[in-house]
Design a protein around this motif. Structure first.
Motif, PDB file in Angstrom:
ATOM      1  N   PRO A  52       0.800  -1.233   0.000  1.00  0.00           N
ATOM      2  CA  PRO A  52       0.000   0.000   0.000  1.00  0.00           C
ATOM      3  C   PRO A  52       0.832   1.284   0.000  1.00  0.00           C
ATOM      4  N   THR A  53       2.081   1.219   0.415  1.00  0.00           N
ATOM      5  CA  THR A  53       2.883   2.443   0.396  1.00  0.00           C
ATOM      6  C   THR A  53       3.170   2.893  -1.035  1.00  0.00           C
ATOM      7  N   PHE A  54       3.143   1.967  -1.986  1.00  0.00           N
ATOM      8  CA  PHE A  54       3.318   2.339  -3.391  1.00  0.00           C
ATOM      9  C   PHE A  54       2.127   3.181  -3.854  1.00  0.00           C
ATOM     10  N   TYR A  55       0.943   2.777  -3.469  1.00  0.00           N
ATOM     11  CA  TYR A  55      -0.253   3.539  -3.853  1.00  0.00           C
ATOM     12  C   TYR A  55      -0.315   4.859  -3.099  1.00  0.00           C
ATOM     13  N   PHE A  56       0.170   4.848  -1.869  1.00  0.00           N
ATOM     14  CA  PHE A  56       0.289   6.094  -1.122  1.00  0.00           C
ATOM     15  C   PHE A  56       1.222   7.040  -1.871  1.00  0.00           C
ATOM     16  N   ALA A  57       2.348   6.530  -2.377  1.00  0.00           N
ATOM     17  CA  ALA A  57       3.318   7.356  -3.096  1.00  0.00           C
ATOM     18  C   ALA A  57       2.702   7.957  -4.357  1.00  0.00           C
ATOM     19  N   ILE A  58       1.879   7.192  -5.063  1.00  0.00           N
ATOM     20  CA  ILE A  58       1.201   7.713  -6.258  1.00  0.00           C
ATOM     21  C   ILE A  58       0.264   8.846  -5.863  1.00  0.00           C
ATOM     22  N   PHE A  59      -0.572   8.591  -4.868  1.00  0.00           N
ATOM     23  CA  PHE A  59      -1.523   9.594  -4.397  1.00  0.00           C
ATOM     24  C   PHE A  59      -0.792  10.830  -3.876  1.00  0.00           C
ATOM     25  N   LEU A  71       8.100  12.630  -6.006  1.00  0.00           N
ATOM     26  CA  LEU A  71       8.454  11.749  -7.120  1.00  0.00           C
ATOM     27  C   LEU A  71       9.607  10.819  -6.746  1.00  0.00           C
ATOM     28  N   VAL A  72      10.541  11.317  -5.947  1.00  0.00           N
ATOM     29  CA  VAL A  72      11.637  10.456  -5.463  1.00  0.00           C
ATOM     30  C   VAL A  72      11.056   9.311  -4.642  1.00  0.00           C
ATOM     31  N   LEU A  73      10.115   9.629  -3.764  1.00  0.00           N
ATOM     32  CA  LEU A  73       9.441   8.592  -2.964  1.00  0.00           C
ATOM     33  C   LEU A  73       8.765   7.570  -3.877  1.00  0.00           C
ATOM     34  N   PHE A  74       8.049   8.051  -4.876  1.00  0.00           N
ATOM     35  CA  PHE A  74       7.360   7.169  -5.825  1.00  0.00           C
ATOM     36  C   PHE A  74       8.347   6.279  -6.593  1.00  0.00           C
ATOM     37  N   VAL A  75       9.431   6.866  -7.080  1.00  0.00           N
ATOM     38  CA  VAL A  75      10.408   6.098  -7.861  1.00  0.00           C
ATOM     39  C   VAL A  75      11.077   5.032  -6.984  1.00  0.00           C
ATOM     40  N   ILE A  76      11.455   5.401  -5.774  1.00  0.00           N
ATOM     41  CA  ILE A  76      12.101   4.422  -4.881  1.00  0.00           C
ATOM     42  C   ILE A  76      11.145   3.268  -4.596  1.00  0.00           C
ATOM     43  N   LYS A  77       9.883   3.574  -4.313  1.00  0.00           N
ATOM     44  CA  LYS A  77       8.894   2.521  -4.042  1.00  0.00           C
ATOM     45  C   LYS A  77       8.683   1.652  -5.291  1.00  0.00           C
ATOM     46  N   GLY A  78       8.631   2.273  -6.450  1.00  0.00           N
ATOM     47  CA  GLY A  78       8.461   1.518  -7.698  1.00  0.00           C
ATOM     48  C   GLY A  78       9.630   0.596  -7.970  1.00  0.00           C
ATOM     49  N   VAL A  79      10.839   1.105  -7.801  1.00  0.00           N
ATOM     50  CA  VAL A  79      12.041   0.292  -8.011  1.00  0.00           C
ATOM     51  C   VAL A  79      12.083  -0.849  -6.999  1.00  0.00           C
ATOM     52  N   ASP A  80      11.665  -0.581  -5.777  1.00  0.00           N
ATOM     53  CA  ASP A  80      11.619  -1.612  -4.730  1.00  0.00           C
ATOM     54  C   ASP A  80      10.714  -2.771  -5.151  1.00  0.00           C
ATOM     55  N   ILE A  81       9.531  -2.470  -5.627  1.00  0.00           N
ATOM     56  CA  ILE A  81       8.595  -3.525  -6.022  1.00  0.00           C
ATOM     57  C   ILE A  81       9.112  -4.289  -7.245  1.00  0.00           C
ATOM     58  N   VAL A  82       9.635  -3.564  -8.225  1.00  0.00           N
ATOM     59  CA  VAL A  82      10.158  -4.222  -9.427  1.00  0.00           C
ATOM     60  C   VAL A  82      11.326  -5.141  -9.064  1.00  0.00           C
ATOM     61  N   THR A  83      12.199  -4.676  -8.184  1.00  0.00           N
ATOM     62  CA  THR A  83      13.335  -5.500  -7.749  1.00  0.00           C
ATOM     63  C   THR A  83      12.857  -6.773  -7.065  1.00  0.00           C
ATOM     64  N   LYS A  84      11.872  -6.640  -6.191  1.00  0.00           N
ATOM     65  CA  LYS A  84      11.317  -7.820  -5.519  1.00  0.00           C
ATOM     66  C   LYS A  84      10.734  -8.797  -6.536  1.00  0.00           C
ATOM     67  N   MET A  85      10.001  -8.271  -7.503  1.00  0.00           N
ATOM     68  CA  MET A  85       9.390  -9.146  -8.514  1.00  0.00           C
ATOM     69  C   MET A  85      10.450  -9.844  -9.364  1.00  0.00           C
ATOM     70  N   LEU A  86      11.525  -9.134  -9.705  1.00  0.00           N
ATOM     71  CA  LEU A  86      12.600  -9.754 -10.484  1.00  0.00           C
ATOM     72  C   LEU A  86      13.309 -10.847  -9.693  1.00  0.00           C
ATOM     73  N   PHE A  87      13.562 -10.586  -8.416  1.00  0.00           N
ATOM     74  CA  PHE A  87      14.171 -11.618  -7.569  1.00  0.00           C
ATOM     75  C   PHE A  87      13.248 -12.833  -7.437  1.00  0.00           C
ATOM     76  N   ILE A  88      11.970 -12.593  -7.231  1.00  0.00           N
ATOM     77  CA  ILE A  88      11.012 -13.699  -7.109  1.00  0.00           C
ATOM     78  C   ILE A  88      11.010 -14.538  -8.383  1.00  0.00           C
ATOM     79  N   LYS A  89      10.979 -13.871  -9.527  1.00  0.00           N
ATOM     80  CA  LYS A  89      10.986 -14.596 -10.809  1.00  0.00           C
ATOM     81  C   LYS A  89      12.276 -15.395 -10.964  1.00  0.00           C
ATOM     82  N   GLN A  90      13.401 -14.760 -10.699  1.00  0.00           N
ATOM     83  CA  GLN A  90      14.685 -15.433 -10.876  1.00  0.00           C
ATOM     84  C   GLN A  90      14.858 -16.610  -9.922  1.00  0.00           C
TER      85      GLN A  90
END
Length: 130
Positions: A52-59, A71-90
Motif C-alpha cells: 500500500p505504500t506504493f499507492y500512497f506514493a502515487i496519491f 516523485l523520489v518517494l514514488f520512484v524508490i517505491k516503484g524500483v523496490d517492487i520491481v526488484t522484488k518481482m525480479l528476484f522472485i521470478k529469478q
C-alpha cells in the motif's frame, strides 16, 4: 514546525509501512522473498495490493503537484517492487540463482533492518511540503 496536514500524511505512511513490514519481516532476505512469493504465486495483483505504500506514493505525488521529493518517494517505491518481482521470478520461477547470490540472500539481516523505510521516507514527505 510541522503542520497538521504533514503530520497526517506521515502518520498514514507509517501505518502503511508497518503493515508491509509485518507481512514481509523475516530473518533473511531469502525468507522475506519466500513470504512475498506466496502472495505473488496466488496472484500478481494480490502481491501488488500488499504494497500500500506504493499507492500512497502515487496519491502523494498527485497531491503535491508532482513535487520532486514526492516523485523520489514514488520512484524508490516503484524500483523496490520491481526488484522484488525480479528476484522472485529469478529465484522461485526460473530457479536460476548464482551460488554467491544465494549465499548473500541467506545471510541473516538485522532485526531492525526491515524498519529502515520508517526513517528514510518520512523526511521525503516533510521535504515535499516545505
Amino acid at each position: 514546525m510541522l503542520n497538521d496536514y504533514t503530520i497526517a500524511y506521515i502518520s498514514i505512511y507509517i501505518v502503511l509501512e508497518l503493515y508491509e513490514v509485518s507481512w514481509q519481516k523475516a530473518p533473511t532476505i531469502m525468507e522475506m522473498l519466500a513470504r512475498m512469493y506466496r502472495y505473488y504465486y496466488k496472484n500478481t495483483f494480490l502481491f501488488l495490493i500488499m504494497h500500500p505504500t506504493f499507492y500512497f506514493a502515487i496519491f502523494f505525488a498527485m497531491q503535491t503537484n508532482y513535487n520532486t521529493y514526492a516523485l523520489v518517494l514514488f520512484v524508490i517505491k516503484g524500483v523496490d517492487i520491481v526488484t522484488k518481482m525480479l528476484f522472485i521470478k529469478q529465484i522461485f520461477i526460473d530457479k536460476k540463482i548464482s551460488r554467491e547470490l544465494g549465499e548473500m540472500l541467506l545471510m541473516p539481516i538485522g532485526k531492525y533492518t526491515p524498519y529502515i523505510g520508517l526513517l528514510v521516507y518520512p523526511p521525503l514527505i516533510v521535504l515535499a511540503f516545505s
